[in-house]
Scaffold this motif. Structure first.
Motif, PDB file in Angstrom:
ATOM      1  N   LYS A  64     -29.948  -9.752 -38.942  1.00  0.00           N
ATOM      2  CA  LYS A  64     -31.179  -9.539 -38.181  1.00  0.00           C
ATOM      3  C   LYS A  64     -31.817  -8.227 -38.651  1.00  0.00           C
ATOM      4  CE  LYS A  64     -28.934 -11.616 -34.150  1.00  0.00           C
ATOM      5  NZ  LYS A  64     -28.450 -11.350 -32.761  1.00  0.00           N
ATOM      6  N   PRO A  65     -33.126  -8.092 -38.496  1.00  0.00           N
ATOM      7  CA  PRO A  65     -33.756  -6.861 -38.982  1.00  0.00           C
ATOM      8  C   PRO A  65     -33.226  -5.611 -38.282  1.00  0.00           C
ATOM      9  CG  PRO A  65     -35.416  -8.547 -38.600  1.00  0.00           C
ATOM     10  CD  PRO A  65     -34.125  -9.077 -38.027  1.00  0.00           C
ATOM     11  N   GLY A  66     -32.820  -4.623 -39.076  1.00  0.00           N
ATOM     12  CA  GLY A  66     -32.545  -3.310 -38.532  1.00  0.00           C
ATOM     13  C   GLY A  66     -33.870  -2.643 -38.219  1.00  0.00           C
ATOM     14  N   VAL A  67     -33.961  -1.945 -37.103  1.00  0.00           N
ATOM     15  CA  VAL A  67     -35.232  -1.364 -36.657  1.00  0.00           C
ATOM     16  C   VAL A  67     -35.145   0.157 -36.716  1.00  0.00           C
ATOM     17  CG1 VAL A  67     -36.876  -1.170 -34.758  1.00  0.00           C
ATOM     18  CG2 VAL A  67     -35.728  -3.353 -35.202  1.00  0.00           C
ATOM     19  N   ILE A 139     -46.136  -7.306 -34.708  1.00  0.00           N
ATOM     20  CA  ILE A 139     -44.675  -7.222 -34.609  1.00  0.00           C
ATOM     21  C   ILE A 139     -44.044  -8.584 -34.885  1.00  0.00           C
ATOM     22  CG2 ILE A 139     -42.752  -6.773 -33.032  1.00  0.00           C
ATOM     23  CD1 ILE A 139     -44.662  -4.669 -31.700  1.00  0.00           C
ATOM     24  N   SER A 140     -44.648  -9.646 -34.362  1.00  0.00           N
ATOM     25  CA  SER A 140     -44.146 -10.993 -34.641  1.00  0.00           C
ATOM     26  C   SER A 140     -44.166 -11.277 -36.140  1.00  0.00           C
ATOM     27  CB  SER A 140     -44.991 -12.032 -33.899  1.00  0.00           C
ATOM     28  OG  SER A 140     -44.565 -13.342 -34.204  1.00  0.00           O
ATOM     29  N   ARG A 141     -45.287 -10.943 -36.779  1.00  0.00           N
ATOM     30  CA  ARG A 141     -45.378 -11.168 -38.227  1.00  0.00           C
ATOM     31  C   ARG A 141     -44.365 -10.326 -38.986  1.00  0.00           C
ATOM     32  NH1 ARG A 141     -50.730 -10.320 -42.156  1.00  0.00           N
ATOM     33  NH2 ARG A 141     -49.601 -10.616 -44.127  1.00  0.00           N
ATOM     34  N   ALA A 142     -44.168  -9.072 -38.526  1.00  0.00           N
ATOM     35  CA  ALA A 142     -43.213  -8.196 -39.211  1.00  0.00           C
ATOM     36  C   ALA A 142     -41.820  -8.799 -39.214  1.00  0.00           C
ATOM     37  CB  ALA A 142     -43.197  -6.825 -38.533  1.00  0.00           C
ATOM     38  N   PHE A 143     -41.376  -9.345 -38.081  1.00  0.00           N
ATOM     39  CA  PHE A 143     -40.046  -9.940 -38.014  1.00  0.00           C
ATOM     40  C   PHE A 143     -39.975 -11.222 -38.836  1.00  0.00           C
ATOM     41  CE2 PHE A 143     -39.367  -6.804 -34.853  1.00  0.00           C
ATOM     42  CZ  PHE A 143     -38.004  -6.705 -34.651  1.00  0.00           C
ATOM     43  N   HIS A 144     -41.047 -12.011 -38.842  1.00  0.00           N
ATOM     44  CA  HIS A 144     -41.068 -13.213 -39.682  1.00  0.00           C
ATOM     45  C   HIS A 144     -40.938 -12.848 -41.159  1.00  0.00           C
ATOM     46  CE1 HIS A 144     -42.623 -15.659 -36.259  1.00  0.00           C
ATOM     47  NE2 HIS A 144     -42.123 -16.655 -36.953  1.00  0.00           N
ATOM     48  N   VAL A 145     -41.752 -11.902 -41.604  1.00  0.00           N
ATOM     49  CA  VAL A 145     -41.765 -11.535 -43.023  1.00  0.00           C
ATOM     50  C   VAL A 145     -40.433 -10.917 -43.438  1.00  0.00           C
ATOM     51  CG1 VAL A 145     -42.845 -10.020 -44.736  1.00  0.00           C
ATOM     52  CG2 VAL A 145     -44.265 -11.268 -43.111  1.00  0.00           C
ATOM     53  N   ALA A 146     -39.861 -10.062 -42.586  1.00  0.00           N
ATOM     54  CA  ALA A 146     -38.600  -9.399 -42.929  1.00  0.00           C
ATOM     55  C   ALA A 146     -37.482 -10.401 -43.177  1.00  0.00           C
ATOM     56  CB  ALA A 146     -38.198  -8.433 -41.816  1.00  0.00           C
ATOM     57  N   MET A 147     -37.512 -11.548 -42.494  1.00  0.00           N
ATOM     58  CA  MET A 147     -36.417 -12.519 -42.589  1.00  0.00           C
ATOM     59  C   MET A 147     -36.733 -13.734 -43.450  1.00  0.00           C
ATOM     60  SD  MET A 147     -34.743 -12.498 -38.757  1.00  0.00           S
ATOM     61  CE  MET A 147     -36.258 -12.781 -37.857  1.00  0.00           C
ATOM     62  N   SER A 148     -37.967 -13.906 -43.864  1.00  0.00           N
ATOM     63  CA  SER A 148     -38.333 -15.108 -44.616  1.00  0.00           C
ATOM     64  C   SER A 148     -38.010 -14.968 -46.089  1.00  0.00           C
ATOM     65  CB  SER A 148     -39.829 -15.385 -44.454  1.00  0.00           C
ATOM     66  OG  SER A 148     -40.582 -14.361 -45.085  1.00  0.00           O
TER      67      SER A 148
END
Length: 553
Positions: A64-67, A139-148
């Motif tokens: 999962k993304p580290g923040v 923020i939603s896009r950031a999490f999508h992009v980080a994991m895609s």
């Protein structure tokens, strides 16, 4: 109505974030206020580089993304070291950077920077949020992009007036899980390539793996009797005790494994980008010349054919493909059975300790530690010649036990160990660090004490930047320049921070020192003083210098 910092914190909670890493700054006071009653742990660090490495290690451990939260200007540039690790290691990460007020832009105001330009080539996406009511969207896009696709870091800049402004905006739900798209045609194509092989080699790497994926890899390799090689610092992707494990394609790799990579007639590359480390600087495999057939499985279609031309490219996550291949019927009588047995024999022979000079022998210490620690113990390290002892002599027994930078970043091991201990407080976490490596982030010792991260750090002290010295002796033998170090008493330094510290001068002293460190109940340092002649697992200063002189003359 909520201010932007509260909207941000609420959105992080919806995304499932339990912990963030930060160094506070006045540019994101509203975000700190939002975190106050959020239930999200804020691990306050001492320098942004260490904080970024902790966040990256969290992403590596969990998938999962580290923040990370850092302030503008020097805070952001300090954090670049950890963001670069996330980029090269394909680790999901979301970085929030404080920014000047919007009305001060383009005047080179205090600590002003253009973060799209600064991180444009280092992050998957770098953006600035101008409107408070668009925070959930960004923020939603950031999490999508980080994991895609190929996971990686995302950077969002937060102007301080935007973040403190009040707004009424609905939250967005968490990122939805993606559904795998493995087809029967893809599985059939892989099986067809295997059927015509005589010397296949499975190469595993990349990110997005799991304990289940590691088990599927073992089942697949065993059913087809395939040799498996891990790429640089991905040795925990398969139990090293498994009869099909053949070693790692890393720095200082087994020469026989390097030859096997060249001799293979089929490479099944699962998740790895197959970069310069795994291919010996593109000399073992040359992307400009025809060679072994390559089946390349990677989640990002842009990586397929980017360097090596695959004979079969499959744009899916390697673990998803393995979940299907693991159920294939056994081919225990495969034509390459002798090839696989020889690969395993080469690996076992490579793991036999080669004696180094001096009273402290790292080969003995690492082998003892490998036997002493139970399954589940986590090993971290940064960069330096000391790491070669870990790569060669430590037996990784399961997924998640190795946390190390494929980018070769010094200073990584200690912050990564702190992050690992916070995530897995009941598991032993051992950090290997060189004397130069440890001093890059040893200020995070107070972070470890503050948050109860009781790790054990083994500081391998040879009084020099060993890797650079090794290359120096090869290239300019006998001309020592810029590689010697004057070091503190590392054990005393640990005690000054409120931790436990001991110094080991002989291999026989290590066992007792380690048991005391494990029982100390505080972060601990064991300083191991090496003979200055030792450079790596196989070479001394004198031998390396002689090699350089021979090459020159």
């Amino acid at each position: 109505m909520r201010h932007g910092g509260k909207i941000l914190a609420d959105q992080l909670a919806i995304q499932g974030v339990k912990r963030v890493f930060s160094v506070p700054g006045e540019s994101f006071l509203a975000a700190l206020d939002g975190l106050y009653e959020s239930g999200i742990q804020n691990v306050v660090c001492r320098q942004e580089g260490g904080a970024a490495m902790m966040a990256e290690a969290y992403g590596k451990l969990t998938g999962k993304p580290g923040v990370l939260f850092v302030t503008r200007g020097p805070g952001a540039t300090n954090a670049a070291a950890g963001i670069h690790v996330a980029k090269q290691d394909s680790t999901p990460m979301v970085v929030f950077v404080g920014q000047i007020a919007r009305g001060h832009r383009d005047r080179e105001a205090f600590q002003e920077m253009d973060y799209r330009a600064v991180f444009g080539t280092m992050a998957k996406w770098a953006a600035e949020v101008d409107q408070t009511d668009r925070l959930p969207e960004y923020i939603s896009r950031a999490f999508h992009v980080a994991m895609s696709g190929r996971p990686g870091p995302v950077v969002l800049a937060l102007p301080e007036d935007m973040l403190s402004a009040m707004c009424d905006v609905p939250d967005l739900p968490a990122v939805a899980a993606s559904v795998g798209a493995v087809s029967e045609a893809q599985l059939g194509a892989v099986r067809s390539m295997l059927e015509t092989a005589r010397r296949p080699l499975v190469v595993v790497g990349g990110s997005g793996w799991s304990t289940d994926a590691a088990r599927d890899l073992e089942r697949f390799a065993q059913a087809h009797n395939l040799p498996v090689a891990a790429t640089f610092r991905r040795q925990d992707f398969m139990d090293n005790r498994h009869p099909n494990y053949a070693g790692d394609l890393g720095v200082g790799m087994n020469p026989k494994l390097a030859q096997r990579l060249q001799d293979a007639d089929l490479l099944l590359v699962l998740g790895s980008r197959l970069g310069d480390i795994a291919t010996g600087g593109y000399e073992l495999l040359d992307p400009a010349r025809p060679g072994a057939r390559i089946v390349h499985v990677h989640p990002d279609p842009d990586e397929l054919g980017r360097v090596f031309r695959p004979d079969l490219g499959i744009a899916v996550k390697a673990p998803e493909l393995l979940a299907h291949l693991a159920d294939d019927p056994s081919r225990g009588d495969a034509a390459w059975s002798g090839w696989t047995e020889a690969a395993r024999a080469d690996y076992e022979a490579w793991g036999l300790p080669k004696e180094t000079p001096g009273d402290v022998k790292m080969e003995e210490i690492v082998r003892w530690l490998s036997n002493r620690l139970d399954d589940g113990a986590i090993i971290t390290n940064g960069a330096g010649n000391y790491a070669a002892f870990v790569h060669r002599y430590f037996t990784f027994k399961g997924y998640g036990e190795q946390v190390a930078p494929t980018s070769g970043s010094m200073g990584y091991g200690f912050p990564a160990a702190i992050s690992a201990k916070l995530e897995h407080p009941d598991q032993p976490v051992i950090c290997f660090a060189g004397d130069g490596c440890f001093q890059m982030t040893c200020n995070e010792f107070s972070t470890a004490v503050q948050h109860g991260a009781n790790v054990v750090v083994i500081v391998v002290n040879n009084g020099r930047y060993g890797t650079i010295r090794m290359h120096q002796e090869k290239t300019y033998p006998g001309r020592v320049s810029g590689t010697d170090l004057v070091n503190p008493d590392f054990a005393a330094l640990a005690r000054a921070y409120g931790g436990h510290g001991e110094t080991v001068l002989t291999s026989a002293q290590f066992e007792g020192a380690f048991e005391r460190a494990m029982a100390a109940g505080v972060p601990a340092v064991i300083e191991v003083k090496l003979d200055p002649e030792v450079l790596s697992t196989g070479m001394t200063v004198s031998e390396t210098r002689a090699m350089g002189e021979k090459a020159r003359g």
